[in-house]
Design a protein around this motif. Structure first.
Motif, mmCIF file in Angstrom:
data_model
loop_
_atom_site.group_PDB
_atom_site.id
_atom_site.type_symbol
_atom_site.label_atom_id
_atom_site.label_comp_id
_atom_site.label_asym_id
_atom_site.label_seq_id
_atom_site.Cartn_x
_atom_site.Cartn_y
_atom_site.Cartn_z
ATOM 1 N N ASP A 1 0.826 -1.209 0.000
ATOM 2 C CA ASP A 1 0.000 0.000 0.000
ATOM 3 C C ASP A 1 0.862 1.262 0.000
ATOM 4 O OD1 ASP A 1 -0.682 0.279 3.585
ATOM 5 O OD2 ASP A 1 1.036 -0.496 2.500
ATOM 6 N N HIS A 2 1.964 1.221 -0.747
ATOM 7 C CA HIS A 2 2.923 2.339 -0.668
ATOM 8 C C HIS A 2 2.336 3.664 -1.164
ATOM 9 C CE1 HIS A 2 3.855 1.719 -5.028
ATOM 10 N NE2 HIS A 2 3.667 0.446 -4.733
ATOM 11 N N VAL A 3 1.416 3.616 -2.136
ATOM 12 C CA VAL A 3 0.828 4.868 -2.632
ATOM 13 C C VAL A 3 -0.045 5.494 -1.551
ATOM 14 C CG1 VAL A 3 -0.555 5.902 -4.448
ATOM 15 C CG2 VAL A 3 0.890 3.943 -4.980
ATOM 16 N N GLU A 4 -0.856 4.685 -0.884
ATOM 17 C CA GLU A 4 -1.690 5.204 0.197
ATOM 18 C C GLU A 4 -0.833 5.768 1.323
ATOM 19 O OE1 GLU A 4 -5.138 1.776 -0.334
ATOM 20 O OE2 GLU A 4 -4.713 2.598 1.639
ATOM 21 N N ARG A 5 0.256 5.081 1.634
ATOM 22 C CA ARG A 5 1.146 5.561 2.700
ATOM 23 C C ARG A 5 1.698 6.954 2.372
ATOM 24 N NH1 ARG A 5 3.734 1.647 6.178
ATOM 25 N NH2 ARG A 5 2.792 -0.425 5.986
ATOM 26 N N ALA A 6 2.112 7.136 1.126
ATOM 27 C CA ALA A 6 2.676 8.426 0.731
ATOM 28 C C ALA A 6 1.640 9.533 0.840
ATOM 29 C CB ALA A 6 3.227 8.335 -0.692
ATOM 30 N N CYS A 7 0.399 9.248 0.403
ATOM 31 C CA CYS A 7 -0.653 10.263 0.470
ATOM 32 C C CYS A 7 -1.007 10.580 1.924
ATOM 33 C CB CYS A 7 -1.880 9.790 -0.297
ATOM 34 S SG CYS A 7 -1.638 9.701 -2.087
ATOM 35 N N ARG A 8 -1.098 9.548 2.759
ATOM 36 C CA ARG A 8 -1.375 9.801 4.174
ATOM 37 C C ARG A 8 -0.259 10.622 4.811
ATOM 38 N NH1 ARG A 8 -3.269 4.290 4.380
ATOM 39 N NH2 ARG A 8 -1.238 3.651 5.213
ATOM 40 N N ALA A 9 0.975 10.317 4.441
ATOM 41 C CA ALA A 9 2.107 11.055 4.998
ATOM 42 C C ALA A 9 2.054 12.525 4.598
ATOM 43 C CB ALA A 9 3.415 10.417 4.538
ATOM 44 N N ALA A 10 1.699 12.794 3.325
ATOM 45 C CA ALA A 10 1.631 14.177 2.861
ATOM 46 C C ALA A 10 0.543 14.948 3.599
ATOM 47 C CB ALA A 10 1.390 14.212 1.352
ATOM 48 N N VAL A 11 -0.635 14.332 3.749
ATOM 49 C CA VAL A 11 -1.731 14.999 4.449
ATOM 50 C C VAL A 11 -1.347 15.255 5.906
ATOM 51 C CG1 VAL A 11 -4.105 14.742 5.234
ATOM 52 C CG2 VAL A 11 -3.487 14.054 2.918
ATOM 53 N N ALA A 12 -0.751 14.238 6.564
ATOM 54 C CA ALA A 12 -0.348 14.398 7.964
ATOM 55 C C ALA A 12 0.743 15.463 8.106
ATOM 56 C CB ALA A 12 0.131 13.064 8.520
ATOM 57 N N ALA A 13 1.702 15.464 7.169
ATOM 58 C CA ALA A 13 2.783 16.447 7.230
ATOM 59 C C ALA A 13 2.253 17.865 7.053
ATOM 60 C CB ALA A 13 3.825 16.123 6.166
ATOM 61 N N ARG A 14 1.279 18.016 6.144
ATOM 62 C CA ARG A 14 0.711 19.353 5.936
ATOM 63 C C ARG A 14 0.042 19.856 7.216
ATOM 64 N NH1 ARG A 14 -4.028 19.705 1.668
ATOM 65 N NH2 ARG A 14 -4.956 18.467 3.340
ATOM 66 N N LEU A 15 -0.740 18.996 7.874
ATOM 67 C CA LEU A 15 -1.406 19.403 9.112
ATOM 68 C C LEU A 15 -0.389 19.700 10.214
ATOM 69 C CD1 LEU A 15 -4.365 16.845 9.154
ATOM 70 C CD2 LEU A 15 -4.435 19.256 8.509
#
Length: 650
Positions: A530-544
């Motif tokens: 699930d590496h694509v989902e992980r990257a998107c979750r990381a970006a959203v979390a990093a932005r917050l």
């Protein structure tokens, strides 16, 4: 090299104070421990009885809850995996013309053989056709009678072929264990239509695997749970498997806490799944005036269980002790565990304290006897053990010393009066310092795989699919010109710590820090499906996280860092780049370049997180996106459709 060996000997040389051999030290320590333990058991025997009773009951309840929930979840997980596979099989999903020679029958039989907890497997098509394979050997006489099963029947094959006028006649064929026909029924006006079942239309509507609430099966009069998934083939329909719950209730009662204990399991609607009188309650439920339905927890209105339920007031977790009308003390626990998305199941355990006190007294007395025997028996055993352990520790010390070349010798050593442990502490201090320091400069996952030799330390790489994320700070050059370098360095460290925490939480590999930018990738060195989902979750979390950090910066009079992100997925060469003396584990290729270009395009479109179409197609089911347009990124020749990542889908 000779100088290093001399230095090491100086480090591991025991001090001039009195030291003991490991053999003598461990013998004395173990004997002292046994004597102290025996004295402690005698001193606290009376005072600890009540506490030990509660602990024993709590542990038993933990075990009972774990066994009950674990069995149900394990069985349902296995069935869910099987249903997903069968729903994509060409033998099932390519045609809605089911026959008695349908290839799906053999597939269903094999599935029933593989997972004996399954009661039946069926496939229902949108045109009304239906095929079911049911195991009859596990049914009781009453349930077999409902199916009109012949005495030799081991399997029942039910099939419905829609008629031209919409009629739904059913044929039921019985087979023995060898697959021979031993009976047949033709029910011309059976009238059963799976398309009217809640699990069918719920699954078709959701278009994903679902777990039904428990219900009473009309065909066999037994409680079941249906796990269903939409067909993935040429014809629409649903594949479903039933888990029969009557035997599960019997299993749960065998795990009850104590001789007078009780276990109740019920779903979110209050329907009972396990009860001491489950069979009797189900029999009564079959005579319901309107329609058969599972017995409900609301029907329990007396006894300790009813009192606990009244006191719970809808809480998900509730435990404590209670006394019944006869003055007997009971311990209870009410907890929830997931049955299957989106349903939860509650388990209530009640145990009489008296069931555990007797066992605790016996265990205490046994413990005292064992402690006395151990005091006499352990002396020679520990002496021999200490002799052998001393040799093992010296060998381990010799191996640990080999790690000293990874970093400078540790300034602080572990000291001990035991010679061998002193040497081991010195050597391990060197090894731990080296590995710890190494992991500060290289991703920890990479260090682990280098140490276990699963990653080569030679130049070169392999082609792998990865998801790459680039970050950058908007107008960083302007900020850097107006801020003191020391202040900027401290601020950047805080900023990168926040970003690193967000990506590491999703298993990202931080490739490098480039000024105010950071490069991260997933699916290497360890595979991550699930590496694509992980990257998107990381970006959203990093932005917050950056937004919260910017609020702190502004309160401190510092300029905020507005971060831009670019994400792309594709093939890249991942491996060691550099020279034979100094190399870097990194990724190269057009995938990396495009991710960097996407980050830069945020400036053009006034966005924060831009992803490629490949990322969007992979995770559009679990994230919200806004389509931007197709662009030709700088240095690229092909147009790329880009999307703004808004956040996680609710």
């Amino acid at each position: 090299m000779a100088t290093q060996e001399v230095q090491l000997k100086e480090l591991v040389r025991p001090s001039d104070r009195l030291t003991l051999t490991f053999r003598t030290s461990i013998t004395v320590a173990v004997m002292a421990f046994i004597i102290a333990l025996a004295a402690l058991l005698i001193a606290i025997q009376v005072q600890a009885l009540h506490w030990a009773t509660k602990e024993a009951a709590s542990a038993y309840m933990d075990a009972t809850s774990a066994k009950a929930s674990g069995r149900l979840q394990t069985e349902m997980t296995a069935i869910a995996s099987l249903v997903r596979v069968l729903a994509t099989s060409s033998s099932v999903a390519e045609s809605n013309e089911s026959t008695e020679t349908d290839p799906a029958i053999a597939l269903f039989k094999a599935a029933l053989q593989e997972l004996p907890q399954i009661d039946s497997i069926c496939v229902a098509f949108e045109n009304g056709a239906w095929l079911q394979v049911r195991r009859t050997s596990d049914l009781n006489e009453e349930q077999r009678a409902k199916l009109r099963a012949t005495p030799q029947a081991d399997i029942a094959i039910n099939s419905i072929h829609p008629g031209p006028g919409g009629e739904l006649p059913m044929r039921r064929i019985f087979e023995d264990r060898q697959g021979n026909d031993v009976g047949q029924l033709d029910l011309w006006k059976y009238g059963y239509d799976d398309r009217k079942q809640p699990w069918y239309h719920d699954t078709m509507k959701a278009d994903q695997l679902l777990v039904s609430l428990p219900y009473l099966s009309s065909s066999i009069g037994a409680p079941v749970i249906t796990i269903s998934a939409p067909l993935r083939g040429k014809v629409p329909g649903v594949l479903a498997a039933n888990l029969k719950l009557d035997t599960f209730s019997d299993f749960v009662q065998t795990q009850r806490p104590g001789k007078h204990g009780t276990v109740l399991i019920f779903d979110s609607t209050g329907s009972l799944i396990a009860d001491p009188d489950f069979a009797q309650l189900v029999t009564s439920a079959m005579t319901h005036p309107s329609q058969p339905q599972l017995p409900n927890i609301k029907e329990i209105n007396s006894g300790v269980a009813a009192a606990v339920l009244r006191g719970a007031h809808g809480r998900e977790h509730y435990d404590g002790n209670i006394r019944d009308d006869q003055g007997n003390d009971y311990l209870f626990r009410l907890a929830k565990f997931p049955l299957g998305e989106p349903y939860n199941v509650s388990i209530l355990l009640v145990g009489a304290q008296g069931d555990f006190a007797q066992n605790i007294r016996r265990l205490q007395f046994t413990g005292l006897i064992l402690a006395t025997i151990a005091a006499a028996v352990f002396i020679p055993a520990v002496w021999i053990f200490g002799s052998r352990m001393s040799l093992s520790l010296k060998a381990l010390t010799a191996e640990a010393v080999k790690l000293q070349n990874l970093a400078e010798p540790a300034p602080k050593l572990v000291v001990s009066r035991i010679r061998e442990i002193h040497e081991l502490g010195s050597a391990m201090s060197l090894a731990q310092r080296a590995i710890w320091s190494f992991a500060r400069f290289v991703p920890k996952k990479l260090v682990q795989r280098v140490i276990d030799n699963s990653i080569a330390t030679e130049l070169g790489g392999v082609r792998e699919e990865i998801t790459v994320l680039f970050t950058d700070v908007r107008d960083f050059t302007t900020i850097a010109e107006s801020v003191d370098p020391d202040t900027l360095m401290h601020q950047m460290s805080r900023y990168f710590s926040v970003l690193a925490e967000a990506v590491l939480a999703e298993g990202g590999t931080i490739d490098k820090f480039i000024g105010d930018a950071m490069m991260v990738f997933w699916n290497a060195p360890n595979p991550q499906p699930d590496h694509v989902e992980r990257a998107c979750r990381a970006a959203v979390a990093a932005r917050l996280a950056c937004e919260k950090l910017n609020a702190q910066f502004e309160s401190e009079g510092l300029k905020p860092f507005f971060t831009r992100f670019g994400i792309h997925v594709g093939d890249a060469v991942v491996g060691n780049l550099g020279s034979a003396e100094r190399m870097n584990y990194t990724a190269l290729g057009n995938t990396v370049n495009l991710a960097a270009r996407l980050e830069g395009l945020n400036k053009q479109f006034g966005t924060a997180i831009l992803v490629s179409e490949g990322v969007y197609l992979r995770v559009r089911h679990c994230f919200l996106f806004r389509s931007i347009e197709s662009v030709i990124a700088k240095g690229m020749t092909k147009a790329t459709r880009i999307f703004e990542l808004i956040g996680a889908a609710t």
